[in-house]
Design an enzyme around this catalytic site. Structure first.
Site, PDB file in Angstrom:
ATOM      1  N   LYS A  51       0.483  -1.370   0.609  1.00 22.18           N
ATOM      2  CA  LYS A  51      -0.205   0.313   0.083  1.00 22.18           C
ATOM      3  C   LYS A  51       0.474   1.070   0.139  1.00 22.18           C
ATOM      4  O   LYS A  51       2.196   1.057   0.007  1.00 22.18           O
ATOM      5  CB  LYS A  51      -0.797  -0.272   1.052  1.00 22.18           C
ATOM      6  CG  LYS A  51      -0.219  -0.169   2.493  1.00 22.18           C
ATOM      7  CD  LYS A  51      -0.779  -0.459   3.872  1.00 22.18           C
ATOM      8  CE  LYS A  51      -0.318   0.075   5.305  1.00 22.18           C
ATOM      9  NZ  LYS A  51      -0.792   0.080   6.317  1.00 22.18           N
ATOM     10  N   ARG A 149     -10.521   0.713  15.033  1.00 18.30           N
ATOM     11  CA  ARG A 149      -9.930   1.589  14.175  1.00 18.30           C
ATOM     12  C   ARG A 149     -11.531   0.419  13.234  1.00 18.30           C
ATOM     13  O   ARG A 149     -12.199  -0.122  12.982  1.00 18.30           O
ATOM     14  CB  ARG A 149      -8.532   0.955  13.682  1.00 18.30           C
ATOM     15  CG  ARG A 149      -8.921   2.283  12.230  1.00 18.30           C
ATOM     16  CD  ARG A 149      -7.411   2.369  11.386  1.00 18.30           C
ATOM     17  NE  ARG A 149      -6.546   0.846  11.205  1.00 18.30           N
ATOM     18  CZ  ARG A 149      -5.467   1.148  10.429  1.00 18.30           C
ATOM     19  NH1 ARG A 149      -4.655   1.679  10.920  1.00 18.30           N
ATOM     20  NH2 ARG A 149      -5.449  -0.676  10.269  1.00 18.30           N
ATOM     21  N   TYR A 280      16.334  31.446   5.211  1.00 20.34           N
ATOM     22  CA  TYR A 280      15.202  32.088   5.553  1.00 20.34           C
ATOM     23  C   TYR A 280      15.039  32.138   7.098  1.00 20.34           C
ATOM     24  O   TYR A 280      15.482  31.046   7.917  1.00 20.34           O
ATOM     25  CB  TYR A 280      14.237  31.802   5.594  1.00 20.34           C
ATOM     26  CG  TYR A 280      13.841  31.405   3.727  1.00 20.34           C
ATOM     27  CD1 TYR A 280      13.258  32.416   2.714  1.00 20.34           C
ATOM     28  CD2 TYR A 280      13.660  30.466   3.055  1.00 20.34           C
ATOM     29  CE1 TYR A 280      13.055  32.465   1.880  1.00 20.34           C
ATOM     30  CE2 TYR A 280      13.004  30.563   1.953  1.00 20.34           C
ATOM     31  CZ  TYR A 280      12.866  31.326   1.347  1.00 20.34           C
ATOM     32  OH  TYR A 280      12.468  31.296   0.089  1.00 20.34           O
ATOM     33  N   MET A 328      11.851  24.957   0.158  1.00 23.88           N
ATOM     34  CA  MET A 328      10.770  24.390  -0.489  1.00 23.88           C
ATOM     35  C   MET A 328      11.836  23.009  -1.272  1.00 23.88           C
ATOM     36  O   MET A 328      11.324  21.987  -1.778  1.00 23.88           O
ATOM     37  CB  MET A 328      10.011  24.641  -1.609  1.00 23.88           C
ATOM     38  CG  MET A 328       8.461  24.372  -2.092  1.00 23.88           C
ATOM     39  SD  MET A 328       8.016  25.080  -2.252  1.00 23.88           S
ATOM     40  CE  MET A 328       6.771  26.273  -1.303  1.00 23.88           C
TER      41      MET A 328
HETATM   42  C1  PLP Z   1      -0.226  -1.964   6.797  1.00 28.77           C
HETATM   43  C2  PLP Z   1      -0.984  -2.367   7.732  1.00 28.77           C
HETATM   44  C3  PLP Z   1      -0.464  -3.678   7.379  1.00 28.77           C
HETATM   45  C4  PLP Z   1       1.731  -3.776   7.297  1.00 28.77           C
HETATM   46  O1  PLP Z   1       1.600  -3.737   8.804  1.00 28.77           O
HETATM   47  P1  PLP Z   1       3.877  -3.504   9.276  1.00 28.77           P
HETATM   48  O2  PLP Z   1       3.880  -3.184  10.318  1.00 28.77           O
HETATM   49  O3  PLP Z   1       4.066  -1.964   8.015  1.00 28.77           O
HETATM   50  O4  PLP Z   1       4.102  -4.522   8.592  1.00 28.77           O
HETATM   51  C5  PLP Z   1      -0.761  -5.439   7.304  1.00 28.77           C
HETATM   52  N1  PLP Z   1      -1.824  -5.917   7.508  1.00 28.77           N
HETATM   53  C6  PLP Z   1      -2.812  -4.149   7.963  1.00 28.77           C
HETATM   54  C7  PLP Z   1      -3.642  -4.283   8.116  1.00 28.77           C
HETATM   55  C8  PLP Z   1      -2.104  -3.305   7.483  1.00 28.77           C
HETATM   56  O5  PLP Z   1      -2.988  -2.020   6.989  1.00 28.77           O
END
Ligand code: PLP
Length: 392
Positions: A51, A149, A280, A328
């Protein structure tokens, strides 16, 4: 790669471009996968979490390599991310961990993506589509066992299983939950989450469901909690070598190598006098004659402005402090003590050069965050270049 590190004066591999890039070491990615797999065990299945553009590393190239290495599943947050993988030739199953949004069911199915389902409304709208097209759709149910969550509440597992027996268009092929504190060995929540999950699995089996996948563990779960290594583990951070701040400290752990390095080159050098300021708001004032190198990377690239006057970069194997405000597009570093420093020299922002190293975990610690936010934060303006692509 070694040669490119010592190649301090030649142009960027694409000399027409701004010389700021992220190197992605797919050999390290493959190494990490096999290293974790040997440590955690070969008898289970592995879902690689790619992801958020593989935590900033480039989802498609990482997924292709991991597919070649034998990873069983991929995990993404959104349908869009899943479609990108399918269009790029990823053929293994893809779990959309954030579920399908109401308008995305068809496109999700057309791309053979598997949704995580965490509300009854999601389940029934997918069931409806399945009935319309006269098929059964594989889904993985996500339960909340303590994260607070996403997920069906674990207390309702029995009722939910009963409701789902009515939805003939769904095949409940997976049950999953997600740990909140698997990196903290003092915390007893992980143990409770595992017990709750086992109860959920039992309730579903009693109702006649036979899911193929039962998965709990993220990176710290898989490495530090053997009881969570059930049928499949979902690994993100460890694949990218980011174990330093997401695994419990001081435990036995697999060897990991960083996958991302961020590099640039010195664009201009100047010597300023005692009392002159840099950048800056004049936050740095020289207390001696000082050699300042300007480096073409700034906060739009993901170099966080809070590193102004605290962070470091590496030039010729030596540490050069960031002085003045990060802006930037530019950052200024003090190279007074690196007398050979020249225009065009390689500057390492994240990574190692000639025995010195700055890793994403170091930067995260400085900023009070975790390494994931650092690598995810490297912006699209910084091209991701696979190590071999620019080997001279
Ligand atoms: C992001 C995620 C993971 C991976 O977590 P890591 O700590 O990076 O291994 C596993 N399961 C779900 C549902 C996630 O959202």
């Amino acid at each position: 790669m070694e040669t490119s590190h010592s190649d301090r004066t030649s142009a960027h591999p694409n000399p027409e471009n701004r010389p700021t890039w992220a190197e992605i070491d797919l050999e390290a990615l493959a190494f990490n996968y096999h290293s974790v797999r040997s440590f955690v065990g070969k008898g289970i299945r592995y879902l690689a979490v790619v992801k958020a553009d593989a935590y900033g590393h480039g989802a498609l190239k990482c997924a292709r390599r991991l597919q070649d290495e034998g990873v069983d599943w991929f995990g993404v947050a959104t349908v869009e991310e899943g479609v990108e993988l399918r269009q790029g030739g990823i053929s293994r199953p893809i779990l959309v961990m954030g579920g399908f949004w109401p308008g995305q069911i068809r496109i999700g199915l057309d791309n053979t993506l598997t949704p995580a389902v965490f509300t009854i409304e999601q389940a029934s709208s997918i069931d409806r589509v399945a009935n319309e097209i006269g098929t059964k759709i594989d889904v993985h149910l996500k339960f909340d066992t303590g994260m607070g969550r996403l997920g069906f509440p674990f207390e309702k597992a029995g009722e939910i299983a009963a409701e789902l027996t009515q939805m003939k268009g769904l095949k409940i092929d997976g049950l999953m939950t997600h740990f909140a504190s698997a990196d903290d060995l003092e915390c007893d929540l992980t143990g409770r989450q595992i017990e709750r999950f086992e109860l959920i699995v039992k309730l579903f089996r009693e109702k006649g469901f036979e899911p193929s996948y039962l998965d709990l563990a993220n990176s710290p779960g898989a490495v530090a909690h053997p009881a969570s290594r059930s049928g499949m583990v979902r690994l993100g951070g460890v694949l990218y070598g980011l174990g330093g701040d997401v695994l419990p400290q001081g435990i036995e752990a697999p060897e990991l190598r960083p996958v991302m390095s961020v590099r640039s080159r010195i664009a201009q050098l100047k010597t300023i006098r005692t009392g002159d300021s840099v950048g800056y708001s004049q936050t740095f004032v020289a207390t001696r004659e000082t050699r300042i190198a300007s480096v073409p990377i700034g906060y739009h690239d993901g170099l966080r402005r809070n590193l102004s006057n605290t962070g470091n970069m590496i030039v010729r194997g030596r540490s050069a402090p960031i002085v003045g405000r990060i802006s930037m597009d530019w950052t200024t570093i003090d190279v007074t003590d690196i007398c050979e420093a020249s225009v065009g020299d390689l500057v390492t922002v994240i990574g190692s050069d000639s025995g010195s190293e700055i890793n994403a975990e170091d930067i995260a610690r400085e900023l009070g965050t975790i390494s994931y936010e650092i690598t995810c934060g490297i912006r699209d303006r910084v091209p991701r270049i696979i190590s071999e692509e620019y080997r001279p």
